[in-house]
Design an enzyme around this catalytic site. Structure first.
Site, PDB file in Angstrom:
ATOM      1  N   GLN A 126      41.362   0.225  18.409  1.00  0.00           N
ATOM      2  CA  GLN A 126      40.273  -0.680  18.777  1.00  0.00           C
ATOM      3  C   GLN A 126      39.220  -0.708  17.672  1.00  0.00           C
ATOM      4  OE1 GLN A 126      38.349   0.308  22.470  1.00  0.00           O
ATOM      5  NE2 GLN A 126      37.676  -1.787  22.803  1.00  0.00           N
ATOM      6  N   GLY A 127      38.602  -1.866  17.458  1.00  0.00           N
ATOM      7  CA  GLY A 127      37.525  -1.978  16.474  1.00  0.00           C
ATOM      8  C   GLY A 127      36.378  -2.755  17.088  1.00  0.00           C
ATOM      9  N   SER A 129      33.226  -0.838  18.814  1.00  0.00           N
ATOM     10  CA  SER A 129      31.981  -0.091  18.635  1.00  0.00           C
ATOM     11  C   SER A 129      31.642   0.097  17.164  1.00  0.00           C
ATOM     12  CB  SER A 129      32.095   1.300  19.282  1.00  0.00           C
ATOM     13  OG  SER A 129      32.201   1.201  20.665  1.00  0.00           O
ATOM     14  N   GLU A 244      40.961  -3.702  31.153  1.00  0.00           N
ATOM     15  CA  GLU A 244      40.877  -2.240  31.154  1.00  0.00           C
ATOM     16  C   GLU A 244      40.100  -1.749  32.374  1.00  0.00           C
ATOM     17  OE1 GLU A 244      40.372   0.256  27.631  1.00  0.00           O
ATOM     18  OE2 GLU A 244      38.377   0.688  28.385  1.00  0.00           O
ATOM     19  N   GLU A 375      26.685   4.877  32.777  1.00  0.00           N
ATOM     20  CA  GLU A 375      25.408   4.156  32.923  1.00  0.00           C
ATOM     21  C   GLU A 375      25.629   2.649  32.755  1.00  0.00           C
ATOM     22  OE1 GLU A 375      25.866   7.008  31.218  1.00  0.00           O
ATOM     23  OE2 GLU A 375      24.792   8.198  32.707  1.00  0.00           O
TER      24      GLU A 375
END
Lengths: 392, 328
Positions: A126-127, A129, A244, A375
């Site tokens: 994954q790219g 964050s 997801e 959160e």
């Protein structure tokens, strides 16, 4: 409501159980490194060759085209049989990239990538964050300019799980100079062998190096690799994440059930410092019973979720509810077992197979942070399920 | 495998919710200390006999429909006497005439929460003037004739119900129905009422958080309010899914139904206990006033949590070594 599995479901379960019994790898998965990635590829190839890959994927893309309930049955049987966990180096390919390409990809992208994903030939990372864009993903800065029929990317990404083993990356970048927030982003397929990509491992508190920071220095990506429209990458990324947060963790939800039963067994045979059995300690028994009840509820919620999907074609915003409950229960379980184990808990050399409970304890924070922190999940519930006023 | 309400089930849930919202709104409990039971209003629409045999005037529906009704009852803190009456009818199911009278609301019953045990005093909730009292445990449901003049009234935290103690001699055995069926139905009904309470608590605070302003902003925009609300929603989803599963497993006679029902009861009690607490806290000062509805939910949650005995007994099935084999 009914809990009756159809003849086809029961038949599928019986075949899955029997095949898994005869085909579980004889050796344990190596803890990390290239050997672990090779183990994952081999297992996925085996599933593919024997017709068990992509249970709920459409047949036209190489899947089995079976109903969602049989996908759940497959994961239940995998957990029951102790089969290799699919949350491994194949996860992003199978659970992110595949579904995203099915939903938003071009015919050429689907034809090239989907068979390779299902067969374990390509691993993905994954790219999304960045060092300064985690929970606030929309503030990401890694950008690209168009040069002829290519995008030229500069910037950095982080928390690139298993990036060192990946062949491709789902890369979310800013392609409109000066654009703000959710606008001007593009979701693009990045070939990890492209010149200009470098990677630095990040050692975690588990003692391993499964995550990385990735740097892009004039990395040229063909425009043909754009998934969805240029500039509407946020929409593409949300379809990735909603999957997801919807059904992508079903296998883990069901594996938790097996872990709770193992913990109950452990409490039945482990003596506390005063010599009494852990299960006879009232506080331990009451916490364990509640964890077991939550685990049953997670299984019930899984079936409720796929029933809702069947009824309305949409899993709804309940995915965040599921993530909070699963990761919270998992954390409560590993913390309780840590107490039961006493000093045994402290004996840890970083090996997951040797010291699974200590490993799970440390992993429990990865669980409640990765894929959107607890959160952030609460914010999503407050916005989408409860429709509370927004401050942002 | 379908774990969401089908059209018929949705119709029952909606009809029960409409009836209770119109006839028994939560606010009624401010008007008088003791909640008028008005069993006839329930009987008239068949709510007392949802799962009772047709020969007794019941609808012979299942535990799932009964669960949906009790969830709606819980949402309005509906009369506890309705639960008692359904149990009494279950205890009297081998005496069709008596069972029919109970389903029709013609004769009433109190609920024995501390059943006879030697010379120890008994405890009841409900109407001391009722001709009957019912007790239920895993061995069966028992209906007694009640001589209420020997009972002493105790003040009750939940002021909408009467609470009494007295000597066991005030009870005369009338009818016993052996088997654990009534006990499991009672667990499902209590869990459903608790879940209804928990859902009402969330609805109440969400409504307030959208309106109330502090520091120039709706309180629902503060994460100190939003996040506890989200946690309330998680507890409700867990309780509801497990209750739907458990009621259906019970209806279909699964081998692990008892464990599923025990889990549902634990989770519904937790949701009611914690959500009624959070509802008051997040309301601030207004939440502790008598004129507000929040304390009604808290007090009813406490009543429900005690109704079937301490939750400790629920652990055994969940921690049994073979627990959940059927799940796979």
């Amino acid at each position: 409501m009914d809990l009756v599995f159809s003849e086809a479901d029961l038949d599928f379960r019986a075949r899955a159980r029997s095949w898994l019994r005869d085909n579980i790898p004889a050796t344990a998965r190596p803890a990390h490194g290239a050997a672990a990635a090779q183990f994952d590829r081999d297992w996925q190839r085996r599933l593919y060759e024997h017709g068990w890959a992509g249970v709920n994927w459409p047949q036209e893309f190489g899947g089995l085209g079976l109903p969602e309930v049989q996908q759940v049955i497959w994961y239940e049987e995998c957990a029951r049989a102790g089969a290799p966990n699919y949350i491994n180096t194949t996860y992003v390919a199978l659970m992110h990239a595949g579904p995203t390409l099915i939903a938003c990809g071009t015919e050429a992208q689907k034809a090239f990538h989907l068979p390779r994903i299902l067969s374990g030939e390509s691993l993905w990372c994954q790219g999304f964050s960045e060092p300064n864009a985690g929970s606030d993903l929309a503030s990401l800065k890694t950008s690209a300019v168009v040069d002829g029929d290519h995008l030229v990317v500069n910037g950095s990404k982080t928390w690139t799980t298993d990036g060192q083993h990946a062949d491709f990356q789902e890369l979310l970048i800013r392609t409109e100079p000066g654009s703000q927030r959710h606008r001007g982003l593009t979701w693009v397929i990045c070939d990890m062998t492209t010149p200009g990509i470098s990677m630095t491992p990040i050692r975690t508190m588990l003692g391993d190096e499964h995550v990385n920071t990735t740097f892009y220095d004039d990395v040229r990506i063909p425009l043909a690799n754009v998934v969805g429209e240029m500039g509407s990458g946020w929409k593409t990324a949300m379809s990735t994440l909603s999957f997801e947060r919807g059904t992508g963790f079903i296998g883990d939800q069901l594996a938790l059930y097996e872990r709770v039963n193992q913990a109950i067994e452990l409490a039945r045979r482990t003596r506390l410092e005063d010599g009494s059995l852990a299960i006879e300690d009232s506080a331990i028994a009451s916490r364990l019973a509640l964890i077991k009840a939550d685990t049953l509820a997670i299984r019930a919620m899984t079936f409720a979720q796929i029933s809702e999907l069947q009824r309305s074609g949409n899993p709804g915003p309940k995915g965040s509810v599921m993530k909070l409950l699963v990761t919270g229960t998992s954390k409560a379980l590993s913390h309780l077992v840590a107490e039961i184990l006493g000093w045994e808990f402290m004996a840890f050399n970083g090996d997951r197979a040797e010291h699974p409970w200590t490993y799970e304890y440390l992993w429990s924070w990865v669980y409640t942070i990765a894929g959107g922190t607890s959160e952030i999940q609460r914010e999503i519930i407050a916005d989408q399920l409860l429709e509370l006023p927004r401050a942002r | 495998m379908y774990l969401a309400l089908d059209a018929d089930e949705r119709e029952i849930a909606d009809a029960a919710a409409d009836f209770l919202a119109n006839e028994f709104p939560l606010q009624r409990l401010h008007a008088s200390a003791r909640d008028p039971e008005r069993l006839a209003a329930f009987a008239e629409l068949g709510w007392l006999g949802l799962a009772a045999p047709e020969a007794a005037g019941g609808s012979a529906l299942g535990v799932v429909e009964e669960m949906l009704f009790f969830a709606a009852l819980g949402y309005q803190c509906g009369p506890l006497a309705v639960f008692t009456q359904v149990l009494a009818a279950a205890a009297a199911q081998e005496n069709i005439e008596l069972c029919a009278g109970l389903c029709a609301g013609q004769v009433g019953s109190a609920l024995l929460v501390t059943p006879p045990n030697g010379d120890a005093p008994v405890r009841l909730v409900g109407d001391a003037a009722a001709p009957y009292a019912v007790a239920v445990d895993a061995a069966g449901a028992t209906l007694y004739a009640l001589q209420g003049e020997y009972l002493h009234e105790q003040p009750c935290l939940d002021q909408s119900v009467g609470m009494y103690t007295g000597p066991a001699q005030c009870l005369q055995l009338v009818q016993h129905s052996a088997g654990e069926g009534a006990w499991r139905r009672a667990q499902v009904a209590v869990s459903a009422m608790s879940m209804g309470i928990a859902e009402r608590a969330l609805a109440m605070i969400v409504e307030y958080a959208r309106e109330r302003e502090t520091f120039g902003r709706k309180i629902g925009a503060y994460q100190a309010v939003r996040h506890p609300c989200a946690d309330m929603a998680v507890r409700n989803e867990a309780a509801r899914s497990q209750l739907y599963y458990a009621a259906t497993a019970l209806h279909e006679g699964h081998a692990d139904a008892a464990m599923q029902v025990d889990a549902a009861q634990l989770l519904a009690a937790r949701a009611a206990r914690m959500n009624t607490d959070a509802n008051i806290q997040l309301h601030g000062g207004i939440g502790v006033t008598d004129e507000h509805d929040a304390h009604l939910l808290l007090k009813r949650a406490n009543l429900l949590e005690r109704l079937l005995g301490a939750g400790r007994s629920l652990r055994a099935s969940l921690l049994a070594p073979e627990a959940g084999e059927e799940a796979h």
